[in-house]
Design a protein around this motif. Structure first.
Motif: not given
Length: 229
Positions: A184-211
Motif C-alpha cells: 500500500v505504501w510502497g517499498y520506498e516508504y520510510p515509515g514503519d509497521v506502526r503506520t499499518v496498525d494506526v490505519h487499521i485502527r482508524r479503519l475499524r473505528e469508521k466501518i465497524e459497529e464495535n471496533p
C-alpha cells in the motif's frame, strides 16, 4: 486536466519554492499561509492532494487535517520540522496519508506526490470496468472510491481505502504488517509497521459497529490482518 495541489506553510519562501517546482511539472498550485485559510480553501475548492505544514498560525496542521477529514478524503502529506516517530504517527492518526520531514529535497516532495496520485487515480485509457462489491452490509465502489456501511457513506482517506480494497478483494488472505506496508505504501516508504496498525485502527473505528470486536477486518495474532464478513 492539471492536478490541483494546495500548499500550506507559513514560511512564504518554502511555499514559493514548492509552487515554482510543481508548476514546472504542470501542477496547478494554490497557496495558504495559516490553518484557517487552508481549511477554507479545502472547503471551497476541489484539490487532488494537499501539502500541509504541521506548525501553522491560527489552526495547527493536525487540527486542519482532522477537520478536513470530516468532509473529504483528499490525500494529505504532512510537512514537519520534527523528526520524532510520535509526531509522524500522530499525523497519520489525524488522517494524513504521508509525511515529509524538513528540511526536504523538492525532488522527494514531487516523487511522493506522484506516487500517491498514481495510487489514487487511473488514466481513462487504462480504466477498468466499475468494480463494486457488497458483503454483509459493506459496499465498496472502487471506481468512485466510495465506501458505504449499511447504506451510509463512510469517509475514508486514500490509504484507508487502499488497505480496505486490498483486504476485501482477497478475503481470508492474511497480510502481515510488513506486506501491507510494502503493497500500500510502497517499498520506498520510510515509515514503519506502526503506520499499518494506526490505519487499521482508524479503519475499524469508521466501518465497524464495535471496533474492539470487528465484523470485517480481523487480526490473526502474531501474523497480520485479513477480511472476512
Amino acid at each position: 486536466m492539471a492536478k490541483r495541489v494546495l500548499v500550506v506553510d507559513d514560511e512564504k519562501n518554502i511555499v514559493k519554492g514548492i509552487r515554482f517546482s510543481l508548476e514546472q511539472e504542470g501542477f496547478e498550485v494554490t497557496s495558504a499561509y495559516d490553518g484557517e485559510e487552508a481549511l477554507n480553501q479545502a472547503k471551497q475548492n476541489e484539490f487532488d492532494i494537499i501539502l500541509l505544514d504541521l506548525m501553522l498560525p491560527k489552526l495547527s496542521g493536525l487540527d486542519v487535517c482532522q477537520q478536513i477529514r470530516e468532509f473529504s478524503g483528499v490525500p494529505i502529506i504532512m510537512l514537519t520540522a520534527k523528526g520524532e516517530d510520535m509526531d509522524k504517527i500522530l499525523g497519520l492518526e489525524y488522517g494524513a496519508d504521508d509525511y515529509i520531514t524538513k528540511p526536504f529535497n523538492i525532488l522527494e516532495v514531487k516523487a511522493r506526490i506522484k506516487a500517491i496520485l498514481r495510487r489514487t487515480t487511473r488514466p481513462e485509457s487504462e480504466a477498468e470496468p466499475v468494480k463494486v462489491v457488497e458483503i454483509g452490509g459493506l459496499k465498496m465502489d472502487c471506481d468512485s472510491r466510495r465506501v458505504y456501511v449499511n447504506g451510509k457513506e463512510i469517509n475514508l482517506t486514500a490509504k484507508e481505502f487502499d488497505v480496505l480494497e486490498l483486504l476485501v478483494f482477497n478475503p481470508n488472505k492474511v497480510y502481515s504488517r510488513e506486506n501491507l506496508l510494502n503493497i500500500v505504501w510502497g517499498y520506498e516508504y520510510p515509515g514503519d509497521v506502526r503506520t499499518v496498525d494506526v490505519h487499521i485502527r482508524r479503519l475499524r473505528e469508521k466501518i465497524e459497529e464495535n471496533p474492539s470486536d470487528p465484523r470485517y477486518v480481523h487480526t490473526k495474532w502474531g501474523v497480520g490482518y485479513y477480511f472476512n464478513a
